[in-house]
Motif scaffolding. Structure first.
Motif, PDB file in Angstrom:
ATOM      1  N   MET A  33       0.730  -1.229  -0.017  1.00 56.79           N
ATOM      2  CA  MET A  33       0.016  -0.202  -0.249  1.00 56.79           C
ATOM      3  C   MET A  33       0.831   1.113  -0.126  1.00 56.79           C
ATOM      4  N   LYS A  34       0.460   2.247  -0.846  1.00 59.37           N
ATOM      5  CA  LYS A  34       1.108   3.419  -0.751  1.00 59.37           C
ATOM      6  C   LYS A  34       0.503   4.747  -0.570  1.00 59.37           C
ATOM      7  N   LEU A  35       1.004   5.686   0.364  1.00 59.57           N
ATOM      8  CA  LEU A  35       0.183   6.625   0.715  1.00 59.57           C
ATOM      9  C   LEU A  35       0.621   7.859  -0.035  1.00 59.57           C
ATOM     10  N   THR A  36      -0.247   8.835  -0.413  1.00 61.91           N
ATOM     11  CA  THR A  36       0.117  10.063  -1.142  1.00 61.91           C
ATOM     12  C   THR A  36       0.977  10.933  -0.424  1.00 61.91           C
ATOM     13  N   ASN A  37       1.614  11.878  -0.725  1.00 62.18           N
ATOM     14  CA  ASN A  37       2.462  12.620   0.152  1.00 62.18           C
ATOM     15  C   ASN A  37       1.347  13.585   1.094  1.00 62.18           C
ATOM     16  N   ARG A  38       0.070  13.802   0.718  1.00 62.80           N
ATOM     17  CA  ARG A  38      -0.494  14.717   1.589  1.00 62.80           C
ATOM     18  C   ARG A  38      -1.308  13.693   2.546  1.00 62.80           C
ATOM     19  N   GLU A  39      -1.495  12.484   1.743  1.00 58.70           N
ATOM     20  CA  GLU A  39      -2.102  11.598   3.156  1.00 58.70           C
ATOM     21  C   GLU A  39      -1.152  11.258   4.168  1.00 58.70           C
ATOM     22  N   CYS A  40       0.222  11.389   3.979  1.00 57.03           N
ATOM     23  CA  CYS A  40       1.444  11.145   4.948  1.00 57.03           C
ATOM     24  C   CYS A  40       1.342  12.214   5.896  1.00 57.03           C
ATOM     25  N   GLU A  41       1.148  13.309   5.190  1.00 60.43           N
ATOM     26  CA  GLU A  41       0.949  14.630   6.156  1.00 60.43           C
ATOM     27  C   GLU A  41      -0.115  14.649   7.231  1.00 60.43           C
ATOM     28  N   VAL A  42      -1.285  14.299   6.821  1.00 59.73           N
ATOM     29  CA  VAL A  42      -2.401  14.297   7.390  1.00 59.73           C
ATOM     30  C   VAL A  42      -2.053  13.309   8.405  1.00 59.73           C
ATOM     31  N   ALA A  43      -1.656  11.976   8.087  1.00 61.09           N
ATOM     32  CA  ALA A  43      -1.468  10.907   9.052  1.00 61.09           C
ATOM     33  C   ALA A  43      -0.595  11.424  10.339  1.00 61.09           C
ATOM     34  N   ARG A  44       0.732  12.121   9.810  1.00 61.07           N
ATOM     35  CA  ARG A  44       1.384  12.685  11.012  1.00 61.07           C
ATOM     36  C   ARG A  44       0.585  13.747  11.819  1.00 61.07           C
ATOM     37  N   TRP A  45      -0.189  14.514  11.431  1.00 65.24           N
ATOM     38  CA  TRP A  45      -1.249  15.087  12.258  1.00 65.24           C
ATOM     39  C   TRP A  45      -2.089  14.370  13.075  1.00 65.24           C
ATOM     40  N   VAL A  46      -2.705  13.341  12.505  1.00 66.43           N
ATOM     41  CA  VAL A  46      -3.412  12.497  13.390  1.00 66.43           C
ATOM     42  C   VAL A  46      -2.722  11.957  14.514  1.00 66.43           C
ATOM     43  N   LEU A  47      -1.385  11.384  14.133  1.00 64.13           N
ATOM     44  CA  LEU A  47      -0.495  10.912  15.223  1.00 64.13           C
ATOM     45  C   LEU A  47      -0.243  11.658  16.437  1.00 64.13           C
ATOM     46  N   ARG A  48      -0.376  13.071  15.972  1.00 66.49           N
ATOM     47  CA  ARG A  48      -0.211  14.194  17.159  1.00 66.49           C
ATOM     48  C   ARG A  48      -1.650  14.360  18.022  1.00 66.49           C
ATOM     49  N   GLY A  49      -2.789  13.616  17.463  1.00 70.65           N
ATOM     50  CA  GLY A  49      -4.038  13.718  18.183  1.00 70.65           C
ATOM     51  C   GLY A  49      -4.905  14.808  17.689  1.00 70.65           C
ATOM     52  N   HIS A  50      -4.603  15.639  16.431  1.00 74.48           N
ATOM     53  CA  HIS A  50      -5.371  16.511  16.020  1.00 74.48           C
ATOM     54  C   HIS A  50      -6.613  15.975  15.286  1.00 74.48           C
ATOM     55  N   THR A  51      -7.580  17.068  15.255  1.00 69.91           N
ATOM     56  CA  THR A  51      -9.009  16.904  14.640  1.00 69.91           C
ATOM     57  C   THR A  51      -8.709  17.116  13.109  1.00 69.91           C
ATOM     58  N   ALA A  52      -9.868  16.675  12.304  1.00 70.65           N
ATOM     59  CA  ALA A  52      -9.848  17.178  10.872  1.00 70.65           C
ATOM     60  C   ALA A  52      -9.920  18.798  10.884  1.00 70.65           C
ATOM     61  N   LYS A  53     -10.738  19.556  11.640  1.00 72.08           N
ATOM     62  CA  LYS A  53     -10.282  20.859  11.629  1.00 72.08           C
ATOM     63  C   LYS A  53      -9.323  21.396  11.814  1.00 72.08           C
ATOM     64  N   GLN A  54      -8.478  20.796  13.003  1.00 76.21           N
ATOM     65  CA  GLN A  54      -7.112  21.394  13.287  1.00 76.21           C
ATOM     66  C   GLN A  54      -6.242  21.027  11.700  1.00 76.21           C
ATOM     67  N   ILE A  55      -6.306  19.880  11.434  1.00 76.17           N
ATOM     68  CA  ILE A  55      -5.526  19.674  10.297  1.00 76.17           C
ATOM     69  C   ILE A  55      -5.734  20.361   9.041  1.00 76.17           C
ATOM     70  N   ALA A  56      -7.137  20.826   8.830  1.00 74.45           N
ATOM     71  CA  ALA A  56      -7.262  21.489   7.839  1.00 74.45           C
ATOM     72  C   ALA A  56      -6.590  23.047   7.971  1.00 74.45           C
ATOM     73  N   ARG A  57      -6.903  23.443   9.098  1.00 79.50           N
ATOM     74  CA  ARG A  57      -6.054  24.884   9.244  1.00 79.50           C
ATOM     75  C   ARG A  57      -4.764  24.673   9.399  1.00 79.50           C
ATOM     76  N   ALA A  58      -3.965  23.526   9.873  1.00 79.76           N
ATOM     77  CA  ALA A  58      -2.416  23.437   9.642  1.00 79.76           C
ATOM     78  C   ALA A  58      -1.954  23.329   8.394  1.00 79.76           C
ATOM     79  N   LEU A  59      -2.866  22.590   7.623  1.00 76.30           N
ATOM     80  CA  LEU A  59      -2.502  22.336   5.890  1.00 76.30           C
ATOM     81  C   LEU A  59      -3.160  23.266   5.074  1.00 76.30           C
ATOM     82  N   SER A  60      -3.692  24.413   5.527  1.00 72.22           N
ATOM     83  CA  SER A  60      -4.162  25.047   4.677  1.00 72.22           C
ATOM     84  C   SER A  60      -5.294  24.623   3.558  1.00 72.22           C
TER      85      SER A  60
END
Length: 79
Positions: free
Chosen positions: A1-28
């Protein structure tokens, strides 16, 4: 299985415990886009919840993450 670059970025934010809304803000990106990336990650990992997804990502080595990534993390106010 391969993740996109963006999925990897999102995954790292998830691992830090962030919500979708927080991830959206952080990644614009929109919250709906963040949620779409989260859904894709859940499907790719066949996870039932975020904790299961995080464990799968780490155990399979799909995302690089270390305790150093948590340095300076102060909680939900950040993102």
């Amino acid at each position: 299985m391969k993740l996109t670059n963006r999925e990897c970025e999102v995954a790292r934010w998830v691992l830090r415990g962030h919500t979708a809304k927080q991830i959206a803000r952080a990644l614009s990106i929109s919250p709906r886009t963040a949620e779409a990336h989260l859904k894709a990650l859940m499907l790719k990992t066949r996870a039932r919840n975020r904790a299961n997804m995080a464990a799968h990502l780490l155990l399979k080595g799909l995302v690089e993450f270390s305790l150093e990534d948590l340095k300076g993390y102060g909680g939900e106010d950040e993102a």
